[in-house]
Design a protein around this motif. Structure first.
Motif, PDB file in Angstrom:
ATOM      1  N   SER A 127       0.829  -1.209   0.000  1.00  0.00           N
ATOM      2  CA  SER A 127       0.000   0.000   0.000  1.00  0.00           C
ATOM      3  C   SER A 127       0.861   1.256   0.000  1.00  0.00           C
ATOM      4  O   SER A 127       2.040   1.227   0.375  1.00  0.00           O
ATOM      5  CB  SER A 127      -0.931   0.013   1.217  1.00  0.00           C
ATOM      6  OG  SER A 127      -1.849  -1.053   1.154  1.00  0.00           O
ATOM      7  N   PHE A 139      -1.832   4.795   3.692  1.00  0.00           N
ATOM      8  CA  PHE A 139      -1.874   3.359   3.980  1.00  0.00           C
ATOM      9  C   PHE A 139      -0.506   2.701   3.836  1.00  0.00           C
ATOM     10  O   PHE A 139      -0.396   1.476   3.960  1.00  0.00           O
ATOM     11  CB  PHE A 139      -2.852   2.653   3.038  1.00  0.00           C
ATOM     12  CG  PHE A 139      -4.234   3.214   3.047  1.00  0.00           C
ATOM     13  CD1 PHE A 139      -5.047   3.080   4.153  1.00  0.00           C
ATOM     14  CD2 PHE A 139      -4.735   3.894   1.941  1.00  0.00           C
ATOM     15  CE1 PHE A 139      -6.336   3.600   4.165  1.00  0.00           C
ATOM     16  CE2 PHE A 139      -6.011   4.416   1.937  1.00  0.00           C
ATOM     17  CZ  PHE A 139      -6.825   4.276   3.051  1.00  0.00           C
ATOM     18  N   ASN A 174      -1.303  -2.684   4.805  1.00  0.00           N
ATOM     19  CA  ASN A 174      -2.695  -2.439   5.185  1.00  0.00           C
ATOM     20  C   ASN A 174      -3.541  -3.644   4.806  1.00  0.00           C
ATOM     21  O   ASN A 174      -3.678  -3.976   3.628  1.00  0.00           O
ATOM     22  CB  ASN A 174      -3.228  -1.186   4.494  1.00  0.00           C
ATOM     23  CG  ASN A 174      -4.711  -0.982   4.745  1.00  0.00           C
ATOM     24  OD1 ASN A 174      -5.216  -1.328   5.817  1.00  0.00           O
ATOM     25  ND2 ASN A 174      -5.407  -0.436   3.766  1.00  0.00           N
ATOM     26  N   ASP A 203      -8.500   2.001   0.839  1.00  0.00           N
ATOM     27  CA  ASP A 203      -7.351   1.559   0.049  1.00  0.00           C
ATOM     28  C   ASP A 203      -7.836   0.710  -1.130  1.00  0.00           C
ATOM     29  O   ASP A 203      -8.955   0.169  -1.115  1.00  0.00           O
ATOM     30  CB  ASP A 203      -6.418   0.733   0.942  1.00  0.00           C
ATOM     31  CG  ASP A 203      -5.013   0.580   0.375  1.00  0.00           C
ATOM     32  OD1 ASP A 203      -4.739   1.125  -0.718  1.00  0.00           O
ATOM     33  OD2 ASP A 203      -4.187  -0.072   1.037  1.00  0.00           O
ATOM     34  N   GLN A 204      -7.005   0.570  -2.165  1.00  0.00           N
ATOM     35  CA  GLN A 204      -7.364  -0.237  -3.329  1.00  0.00           C
ATOM     36  C   GLN A 204      -7.532  -1.702  -2.920  1.00  0.00           C
ATOM     37  O   GLN A 204      -6.642  -2.286  -2.286  1.00  0.00           O
ATOM     38  CB  GLN A 204      -6.278  -0.129  -4.400  1.00  0.00           C
ATOM     39  CG  GLN A 204      -6.048   1.275  -4.916  1.00  0.00           C
ATOM     40  CD  GLN A 204      -4.905   1.333  -5.898  1.00  0.00           C
ATOM     41  OE1 GLN A 204      -4.940   0.712  -6.965  1.00  0.00           O
ATOM     42  NE2 GLN A 204      -3.859   2.071  -5.541  1.00  0.00           N
ATOM     43  N   ILE A 225      -4.793  -4.141  -3.855  1.00  0.00           N
ATOM     44  CA  ILE A 225      -3.582  -3.971  -3.061  1.00  0.00           C
ATOM     45  C   ILE A 225      -3.751  -4.607  -1.679  1.00  0.00           C
ATOM     46  O   ILE A 225      -2.846  -5.278  -1.164  1.00  0.00           O
ATOM     47  CB  ILE A 225      -3.221  -2.479  -2.924  1.00  0.00           C
ATOM     48  CG1 ILE A 225      -2.917  -1.878  -4.296  1.00  0.00           C
ATOM     49  CG2 ILE A 225      -2.044  -2.301  -1.986  1.00  0.00           C
ATOM     50  CD1 ILE A 225      -1.721  -2.484  -4.993  1.00  0.00           C
ATOM     51  N   VAL A 226      -4.922  -4.402  -1.069  1.00  0.00           N
ATOM     52  CA  VAL A 226      -5.203  -5.043   0.217  1.00  0.00           C
ATOM     53  C   VAL A 226      -5.137  -6.565   0.073  1.00  0.00           C
ATOM     54  O   VAL A 226      -4.603  -7.254   0.948  1.00  0.00           O
ATOM     55  CB  VAL A 226      -6.573  -4.605   0.762  1.00  0.00           C
ATOM     56  CG1 VAL A 226      -6.942  -5.399   2.019  1.00  0.00           C
ATOM     57  CG2 VAL A 226      -6.578  -3.110   1.071  1.00  0.00           C
ATOM     58  N   ASN A 234      -1.592  -7.632   0.132  1.00  0.00           N
ATOM     59  CA  ASN A 234      -1.076  -7.597   1.501  1.00  0.00           C
ATOM     60  C   ASN A 234      -1.544  -8.798   2.308  1.00  0.00           C
ATOM     61  O   ASN A 234      -0.754  -9.433   3.028  1.00  0.00           O
ATOM     62  CB  ASN A 234      -1.514  -6.301   2.196  1.00  0.00           C
ATOM     63  CG  ASN A 234      -0.840  -5.069   1.622  1.00  0.00           C
ATOM     64  OD1 ASN A 234       0.239  -5.151   1.036  1.00  0.00           O
ATOM     65  ND2 ASN A 234      -1.485  -3.920   1.785  1.00  0.00           N
ATOM     66  N   GLY A 258      -4.702   2.826   7.915  1.00  0.00           N
ATOM     67  CA  GLY A 258      -4.539   1.397   7.647  1.00  0.00           C
ATOM     68  C   GLY A 258      -4.913   0.552   8.843  1.00  0.00           C
ATOM     69  O   GLY A 258      -5.092   1.055   9.957  1.00  0.00           O
TER      70      GLY A 258
END
Length: 251
Positions: A26, A30, A34, A41-42, A45-46, A49, A243
């Protein structure tokens, strides 16, 4: 960047970790790891993670179970993997090998539980409301329903907001004094009519009163922005969002 994972010898040999924000994909407010699907957040992307966390825990992303946290005292039992949709609850327990339990926080207490002898684990999100209303006790009860024994359970509180950073108003103090006048021990004088609340000490008290061994890693989320997300710090900085850290454990 490599993930940074805080562990406790008390939970060994269970695979577990209180993940810091380091090592994630992130960016912006973030920046880092995150894992909050409820953040702005996108989502892809989460997902990256969370996949990194699952890999660190040695499970597939579909076996990293989390819940829709609502500051409740509800604990759910997980039998196989991540449910869709996520149940509304603030704690999870399992006796199923290969399933990781995850809890998201950003100042509230992440609490990981293990009964190594009987093969039962748990994870709880315990902010002031959940801790006061019984989420820690509910987690322990759910673990005993799966065969855990109280005197075999160890609970570890991970990175949380510390007393020096947790300023509250007189009405907050009143809530706790109505529960038990002895709760005054968890408050210190702040500025004017403000008080400073010791959330980890309160969590430790609740856990030990419930009959389990407990400790805190002694990391403050508010005071260490390089390692931890903090809702209160983001609010003070007038940031649009924040985050969420993840803490996880598996059999």
């Amino acid at each position: 960047m490599t993930l940074e994972i805080i562990t406790s010898d008390s939970l060994s040999p269970m695979r577990h970790g209180f993940f810091t924000r380091r090592g994630g994909a992130s960016s912006g407010v973030f920046a880092g790891l995150n894992c909050g699907t409820g953040s702005s957040d996108q989502r892809d992307i989460v997902a990256i993670n969370r996949a990194r966390v699952a890999d660190a825990m040695g499970v597939a992303p579909s076996n990293l179970a989390t819940v829709h946290q609502v500051h409740s005292a509800r604990a759910v039992t997980v039998a196989d993997g991540a449910a869709d949709p996520k149940p509304q609850a603030d704690a999870l327990v399992t006796a199923t090998p290969g399933v990781a339990l995850g809890i998201l926080t950003a100042d509230c207490q992440p609490v990981l539980f293990a009964d190594v002898e009987n093969g039962v684990i748990g994870a709880a999100h315990a902010g002031w409301r959940g801790a006061r209303d019984g989420v820690l006790e509910a987690t322990i009860d759910a673990m005993t329903d799966l065969g855990a024994e109280r005197d075999c359970i160890v609970a570890v509180i991970g990175p949380s907001i510390s007393q020096g950073a947790y300023e509250v108003g007189p009405e907050f103090l009143d809530n706790f004094m109505q529960e038990d006048p002895d709760n005054s021990r968890f408050f210190a004088n702040g500025t004017g009519d403000r008080m400073l609340f010791d959330l980890p000490a309160y969590g430790l008290h609740k856990l030990r009163a419930a009959g389990v061994a407990a400790e805190w890693t002694r990391h403050c989320t508010y005071s260490d922005p390089d390692r931890f997300y903090s809702f209160r710090r983001a609010t003070h900085a007038k940031e649009a969002d924040y985050g969420r850290l993840i803490s996880a454990i598996r059999l």
